[in-house]
Write a protein that holds these residues in place. Structure first.
Motif, PDB file in Angstrom:
ATOM      1  N   ALA A   1      -6.673  14.542  -2.330  1.00 31.00           N
ATOM      2  CA  ALA A   1      -8.059  14.527  -2.292  1.00 31.00           C
ATOM      3  C   ALA A   1      -8.463  13.288  -1.682  1.00 31.00           C
ATOM      4  CB  ALA A   1      -8.577  14.694  -3.776  1.00 31.00           C
ATOM      5  N   LEU A   2      -7.983  11.941  -1.699  1.00 31.02           N
ATOM      6  CA  LEU A   2      -8.122  10.621  -1.186  1.00 31.02           C
ATOM      7  C   LEU A   2      -7.746  10.766   0.402  1.00 31.02           C
ATOM      8  CD1 LEU A   2      -7.051   8.581  -4.256  1.00 31.02           C
ATOM      9  CD2 LEU A   2      -9.318   9.200  -3.157  1.00 31.02           C
ATOM     10  N   GLY A   3      -7.172  11.792   0.845  1.00 32.63           N
ATOM     11  CA  GLY A   3      -7.003  11.613   2.265  1.00 32.63           C
ATOM     12  C   GLY A   3      -5.454  11.218   2.669  1.00 32.63           C
ATOM     13  N   LYS A   4      -4.563  11.196   1.559  1.00 31.39           N
ATOM     14  CA  LYS A   4      -3.390  10.892   1.829  1.00 31.39           C
ATOM     15  C   LYS A   4      -2.335  12.230   2.108  1.00 31.39           C
ATOM     16  CE  LYS A   4      -4.393   6.502   1.156  1.00 31.39           C
ATOM     17  NZ  LYS A   4      -4.214   5.390   2.293  1.00 31.39           N
ATOM     18  N   ASP A   5      -1.700  12.049   3.178  1.00 31.89           N
ATOM     19  CA  ASP A   5      -0.532  13.026   3.645  1.00 31.89           C
ATOM     20  C   ASP A   5       0.773  12.885   2.601  1.00 31.89           C
ATOM     21  OD1 ASP A   5       1.207  14.975   4.564  1.00 31.89           O
ATOM     22  OD2 ASP A   5       0.921  14.152   6.508  1.00 31.89           O
ATOM     23  N   THR A   6       0.394  13.407   1.327  1.00 27.09           N
ATOM     24  CA  THR A   6       1.519  13.331   0.207  1.00 27.09           C
ATOM     25  C   THR A   6       2.812  13.659   0.689  1.00 27.09           C
ATOM     26  OG1 THR A   6       0.910  15.295  -0.716  1.00 27.09           O
ATOM     27  CG2 THR A   6       0.088  13.301  -1.491  1.00 27.09           C
ATOM     28  N   ARG A   7       2.689  15.069   1.709  1.00 22.39           N
ATOM     29  CA  ARG A   7       4.117  15.532   2.031  1.00 22.39           C
ATOM     30  C   ARG A   7       4.832  14.490   2.837  1.00 22.39           C
ATOM     31  NH1 ARG A   7       5.674  19.139   6.202  1.00 22.39           N
ATOM     32  NH2 ARG A   7       7.557  20.603   5.407  1.00 22.39           N
ATOM     33  N   LEU A   8       4.295  13.955   3.820  1.00 22.84           N
ATOM     34  CA  LEU A   8       4.695  12.972   4.706  1.00 22.84           C
ATOM     35  C   LEU A   8       5.256  11.593   3.903  1.00 22.84           C
ATOM     36  CD1 LEU A   8       5.660  12.247   7.591  1.00 22.84           C
ATOM     37  CD2 LEU A   8       3.235  11.136   7.892  1.00 22.84           C
TER      38      LEU A   8
ATOM     39  N   PRO B   1       0.708  -1.039   0.113  1.00 22.62           N
ATOM     40  CA  PRO B   1      -0.048   0.044  -0.243  1.00 22.62           C
ATOM     41  C   PRO B   1       0.757   1.228  -0.101  1.00 22.62           C
ATOM     42  CG  PRO B   1      -1.129  -1.631   1.357  1.00 22.62           C
ATOM     43  CD  PRO B   1       0.311  -1.961   1.115  1.00 22.62           C
ATOM     44  N   PHE B   2       2.123   1.250   0.748  1.00 25.62           N
ATOM     45  CA  PHE B   2       2.930   2.427   0.730  1.00 25.62           C
ATOM     46  C   PHE B   2       3.397   2.735  -0.728  1.00 25.62           C
ATOM     47  CE2 PHE B   2       7.310   4.103   0.799  1.00 25.62           C
ATOM     48  CZ  PHE B   2       6.767   5.322   1.861  1.00 25.62           C
ATOM     49  N   GLY B   3       3.892   1.714  -1.299  1.00 26.37           N
ATOM     50  CA  GLY B   3       4.179   2.042  -2.628  1.00 26.37           C
ATOM     51  C   GLY B   3       3.141   2.211  -3.625  1.00 26.37           C
ATOM     52  N   ARG B   4       2.083   1.594  -3.420  1.00 24.99           N
ATOM     53  CA  ARG B   4       0.929   2.082  -4.708  1.00 24.99           C
ATOM     54  C   ARG B   4       0.597   3.819  -4.173  1.00 24.99           C
ATOM     55  NH1 ARG B   4      -1.167  -2.952  -3.009  1.00 24.99           N
ATOM     56  NH2 ARG B   4      -2.866  -2.202  -1.732  1.00 24.99           N
ATOM     57  N   VAL B   5       0.806   4.271  -2.919  1.00 20.24           N
ATOM     58  CA  VAL B   5       0.485   5.690  -2.573  1.00 20.24           C
ATOM     59  C   VAL B   5       1.583   6.374  -3.435  1.00 20.24           C
ATOM     60  CG1 VAL B   5       0.406   7.515  -1.019  1.00 20.24           C
ATOM     61  CG2 VAL B   5      -0.971   5.085  -0.496  1.00 20.24           C
ATOM     62  N   LEU B   6       2.831   5.946  -3.292  1.00 19.18           N
ATOM     63  CA  LEU B   6       4.024   6.659  -4.056  1.00 19.18           C
ATOM     64  C   LEU B   6       3.482   6.647  -5.577  1.00 19.18           C
ATOM     65  CD1 LEU B   6       7.298   5.231  -2.285  1.00 19.18           C
ATOM     66  CD2 LEU B   6       5.693   7.393  -1.792  1.00 19.18           C
ATOM     67  N   LYS B   7       3.335   5.429  -6.107  1.00 18.42           N
ATOM     68  CA  LYS B   7       2.935   5.790  -7.637  1.00 18.42           C
ATOM     69  C   LYS B   7       1.896   6.663  -7.918  1.00 18.42           C
ATOM     70  CE  LYS B   7       4.861   1.090  -7.681  1.00 18.42           C
ATOM     71  NZ  LYS B   7       4.310  -0.340  -7.833  1.00 18.42           N
TER      72      LYS B   7
END
Length: 435
Positions: A266-273, A249-255
């Motif tokens: 917009a999906l609620g992920k803290d992209t900066r972190l 899941p971490f890698g899918r967020v990165l992609k």
């Protein structure tokens, strides 16, 4: 059967299995160098040493490309400061392991403890460096990271930090002269006391050294190949780690950040972190790989971490294709064996078998002799160290132009992993079946 069908079958056999592809690539590169060495009549010791160096550099650049792929290929972070973070890892390890009584002094810690400390320090500095820079767009982030890399390099060579004392603790970077590092740790497998000047081999070392002695293979070459085997094992572990990260899941967020950061937010992920974590992890891996690299020589200098080193890693990543762990290994191996080491191998061949005289001082003087149909001065000028470096850069430029025109995504860029855990085509099929 036509040549086209054979090529199609070969591509299908290799392309569907990453292990087959990597093994075939390693055999092809090794076989190419071995064939030229045998045809040209090189001695066995020299041939084995050439293969060792090619394998060593291929493993190093493949690991560096994997670490950079985590930042650029997965998260879209344009880090042009890889050389600086490599220097931080190496120098931190060197300072931690240097004896207290040495010049420059250090902390005298054991090598494993120093390596762990260097990884932590490099990761923390990478995370701190990402805090102000992570808000920037890709081009501005690149400028900040390359500036940070140069700050690190100039600080390491500054005479003020060559031998200093801060808060009562004495340490130093050695300045422009560099820093001595611990000897190759793999020597402990072959010698009873590898720290001595003339160490005595243990049972394993004595058995292996006596077995290869009739072949004319030196002890240092055996140790070098053992180190290469360890590096290949580390490369395999790092490759598996990158595969697992990419599927997690971490890698899918990165992609998803790489594809569209605003949608990810917009999906609620803290992209900066997520970016800071990825930047810190990638920098820590670069520091660790640089430690593996420089431990083989027992010495580090600021000139080894110039910005051109970052450029080399990016070239290796671009050749294989960003976003593909297998492409990172393919690109690293092709870059190290053909583009980096290839010109030096050509120089060795030309210098040894053509028996060239003294080289002209300038290219104009070398070209002037062509009027007499004598190409020897031009060849002598071309195989100098400076000319080989220029030839390497020319080859890199030609390869970049070719890739941008024919393979803009790299050789395996078409295999870039998608952000979704299930391919969209599969999702559409499932929806149709449910209906």
């Amino acid at each position: 059967m036509s040549t086209g069908s054979l090529q199609a079958r070969a591509e299908g056999w290799l392309g569907n299995n990453d292990v087959r592809l990597l093994i075939a690539l390693a055999l092809a590169i090794g076989g190419l160098y071995a064939l030229f060495s045998v045809v040209l009549g090189f001695q066995l010791n020299g041939t084995v040493n050439t293969l060792r160096r090619v394998a060593f550099l291929s493993a190093i650049y493949a690991m560096l490309a994997l670490a950079l792929n985590l930042q650029w290929g997965y998260a879209g972070l344009f880090n042009l400061g890889a050389a600086g973070f490599m220097a931080i890892g190496v120098y931190t390890m060197g300072i931690l392991t240097a004896p207290v009584t040495a010049s420059p002094p250090g902390f005298g810690l054991p090598l494993p403890v120093a390596i762990v400390g260097a990884i932590l320090v490099t990761g923390i500095i990478g995370g701190l460096a990402a805090l102000p820079a992570i808000r920037l767009r890709a081009d501005y982030l690149a400028i900040v990271t390359v500036a940070f890399s140069e700050i690190v390099r100039l600080t390491l060579r500054a005479p003020e930090f060559a031998n200093t004392r801060i808060a009562g603790v004495a340490f130093g970077t050695g300045g422009a002269t560099g820093l001595s590092l611990p000897s190759n740790p793999i020597r402990i497998l072959f010698y009873t006391d590898p720290a001595t000047t003339a160490p005595a081999p243990n049972a394993l070392g004595a058995a292996i050294f006596s077995a290869v002695e009739p072949l004319g293979i030196e002890e240092t070459l055996v140790i070098g190949w053992a180190y290469v085997i360890v590096l290949c094992l580390c490369l395999g572990l790092l490759y598996c780690l990158m595969i697992r990260i990419g599927k997690s899941p971490f890698g899918r967020v990165l992609k998803s950040i790489r594809e569209d950061q605003q949608v990810t937010q917009a999906l609620g992920k803290d992209t900066r972190l997520f970016k800071i974590k990825t930047f810190a992890l990638g920098c820590a891996l670069m520091g660790l790989i640089a430690i593996f690299w420089r431990l083989s020589g027992g010495y580090a200098s600021p000139r080894m971490f110039k910005p051109i080193q970052t450029f080399y890693i990016f070239i290796a990543l671009f050749i294989g294709g960003t976003g593909s762990p297998t492409g990172s290994i393919v690109g690293g191996a092709l870059f190290a064996s053909l583009l980096f080491e290839g010109p030096s191998f050509i120089r060795r061949v030309v210098a040894e078998y053509l028996q060239l005289s003294n080289a002209p001082d300038t290219l104009v003087s070398a070209l002037a002799e062509l009027g007499t149909l004598d190409v020897t001065p031009l060849l002598a000028y071309s195989v100098q160290d400076v000319s080989i470096s220029a030839l390497r850069l020319m080859l890199l430029g030609i390869v970049l132009v070719y890739l941008m025109q024919r393979h803009p995504d790299g050789l395996l860029g078409h295999r870039k992993a998608i952000a979704s855990s299930v391919a969209l085509s599969q999702q559409a099929t499932r929806e149709d079946d449910n209906e």
